[in-house]
Design an enzyme around this catalytic site. Structure first.
Site, PDB file in Angstrom:
ATOM      1  N   ALA A  19       2.871   5.803  -2.962  1.00  9.93           N
ATOM      2  CA  ALA A  19       4.019   6.584  -3.439  1.00  9.93           C
ATOM      3  C   ALA A  19       3.887   6.900  -4.923  1.00  9.93           C
ATOM      4  O   ALA A  19       4.164   8.023  -5.360  1.00  9.93           O
ATOM      5  CB  ALA A  19       5.317   5.824  -3.171  1.00  9.93           C
ATOM      6  N   ALA A  33       0.831  -1.210   0.000  1.00  7.82           N
ATOM      7  CA  ALA A  33       0.000   0.000   0.000  1.00  7.82           C
ATOM      8  C   ALA A  33       0.863   1.257   0.000  1.00  7.82           C
ATOM      9  O   ALA A  33       0.512   2.259  -0.642  1.00  7.82           O
ATOM     10  CB  ALA A  33      -0.942  -0.001   1.200  1.00  7.82           C
ATOM     11  N   ASP A  34       1.982   1.221   0.701  1.00  7.95           N
ATOM     12  CA  ASP A  34       2.896   2.367   0.693  1.00  7.95           C
ATOM     13  C   ASP A  34       3.440   2.613  -0.708  1.00  7.95           C
ATOM     14  O   ASP A  34       3.528   3.757  -1.164  1.00  7.95           O
ATOM     15  CB  ASP A  34       4.049   2.127   1.662  1.00  7.95           C
ATOM     16  CG  ASP A  34       3.681   2.397   3.104  1.00  7.95           C
ATOM     17  OD1 ASP A  34       3.306   3.534   3.415  1.00  7.95           O
ATOM     18  OD2 ASP A  34       3.757   1.468   3.918  1.00  7.95           O
ATOM     19  N   GLY A  35       3.827   1.533  -1.399  1.00  7.80           N
ATOM     20  CA  GLY A  35       4.364   1.687  -2.742  1.00  7.80           C
ATOM     21  C   GLY A  35       3.331   2.232  -3.715  1.00  7.80           C
ATOM     22  O   GLY A  35       3.640   3.088  -4.550  1.00  7.80           O
TER      23      GLY A  35
END
Length: 395
Positions: A172, A167-169
């Site tokens: 981003a 989810a962070d990627g």
């Protein structure tokens, strides 16, 4: 050759992980990214994953193409330094809990007084608004709340979280895209704006049409392991060598080629074979046919036969397979970069190829605060002022 984002100045005052990765994407294509960390509490990402001789390895990728500066933003003099840096910056990326920058007199109003054209990307778990906005959160919570974890895993097993910052990627990528969209607005209108990006939201878009299907038909997609509810055969299969390969038949023509290859051309004439959805209802029969054929043959023979039949297949790699694969090698997907601490270091290349203005890894992640003196000098801080700030623990 000029990089496409050369001349763009980005202040990265974010941590763990969506904001910093977004800044890395911008730096890979030439932006001057200035990573701002606390003087005594570096970005916690520097402590994630393995280290060699006390040097964190993941940071070499996450921190690449960034100059590193230390400033205590919670101190009035530190806030003033950031405003000085922001005065000629194009972008600021932050991921403090909502209200934190405002408490330090560094909210959007203050930043835009210093620079009306500044694009401010605020990347948080739950966004700047709503009942959860003040909660702490990480990408794992987005993977849970979005429905991703509920779909992932075996049908009789628990919901499953990914073993990396998925989810962070995704957030981003969305943040880097949002920054470029907002910068287009600056070019057109001459004024900056605030990007409110909640990590719980971008991953939803990649989960397909589930919301609409539930809204219109009340359908809840179940966990299906490595199978798909949209097509079959689609799974991982073990070869006679004990390796695993992945097969996908998202198109009808590929599905027909696969079953003919494995000796079950008769299945093409079944009424249910005519669509991916109905094939998925017969995944057990299809998997049995494909699995038996693959299990009876060595890996090289399986892949060669699928390629000859123009059917989609790929080996299931760990990192050793990635490094040895000729396709990755031909595209330069993994590069060896010289690092002043570790020497030659392998890492992923930039995300995509541009024919005329390609991106580049100019240097791996640098030491905590390595560029403080140079960056602050560019902002007009004298050596005497810098020493005084250092004595106070501001930098």
């Amino acid at each position: 050759m000029t990089a496409p984002l050369e001349g763009l100045k980005v202040l990265d005052v974010s941590t763990l992980f969506a904001g910093p990765i977004a800044a890395t994407f911008l730096g890979d294509f030439g932006a001057d990214v200035i990573k701002v960390e606390h003087p005594t509490r570096p970005d916690a990402a520097r402590g994630h994953g393995p280290s060699k001789d006390g040097v964190n390895l993941w940071w070499k990728t996450l921190g690449r193409n960034k100059r590193t500066v230390t400033i205590d933003l919670s101190a009035a003099e530190g806030a003033d330094l950031l405003l000085r840096l922001a005065a000629d910056a194009d972008v600021l990326i932050e991921n403090f809990r909502p209200g934190t920058l405002e408490r330090w007199n560094l909210g959007p109003d203050a930043l835009h007084r210093a620079n009306p054209e500044l694009v401010i990307a605020r990347v948080t778990a739950f966004g700047q608004t709503g009942p959860y906005s003040a909660r702490p959160g990480f990408g794992s919570l987005a993977e849970a709340m979005s429905g991703f974890a509920a779909l992932t895993g075996q049908p009789d097993g628990p919901p499953t979280l990914p073993p990396f910052g998925l989810a962070d990627g995704i957030a981003a990528l969305a943040a880097a895209y949002a920054v470029l969209v907002a910068l287009r607005g600056v070019d057109r209108d001459g004024s900056g704006q605030v990007i409110d990006l909640a990590i719980i939201e971008p991953i939803l878009m990649l989960l397909g049409g589930q919301i609409t299907a539930y809204d219109q038909l009340g359908i809840l997609q179940p966990r299906s392991g490595n199978r798909s509810v949209n097509n079959a055969p689609r799974n991982v299969y073990r070869t006679g060598d004990g390796d695993w390969v992945a097969v996908s038949t998202s198109s009808q023509s590929i599905a027909e080629r696969v079953v003919r290859l494995v000796g079950r051309a008769d299945l093409v004439d079944e009424p249910w074979f005519a669509s991916g959805h109905t094939r998925a209802e017969h995944a057990g029969e299809l998997d049995a046919a494909v699995s038996a054929w693959i299990a009876a043959r060595p890996t090289a023979e399986v892949i060669a036969a699928f390629e000859a039949a123009q059917a989609a297949i790929a080996p299931v790699y760990d990192v050793r397979g990635v490094l040895a694969d000729p396709q990755y090698q031909a595209r330069g997907t993994v590069l060896t970069v010289d690092d002043e601490e570790l020497g030659p270091v392998k890492m992923q290349n930039v995300l995509f190829r541009l024919s005329e203005t390609p991106g580049a890894i100019r240097w791996p992640g640098r030491r905590h605060g390595q560029d403080t003196d140079a960056v602050l000098a560019e902002a007009g801080v004298t050596r005497e002022q810098l020493e005084l700030l250092r004595e106070k623990g501001i930098v």
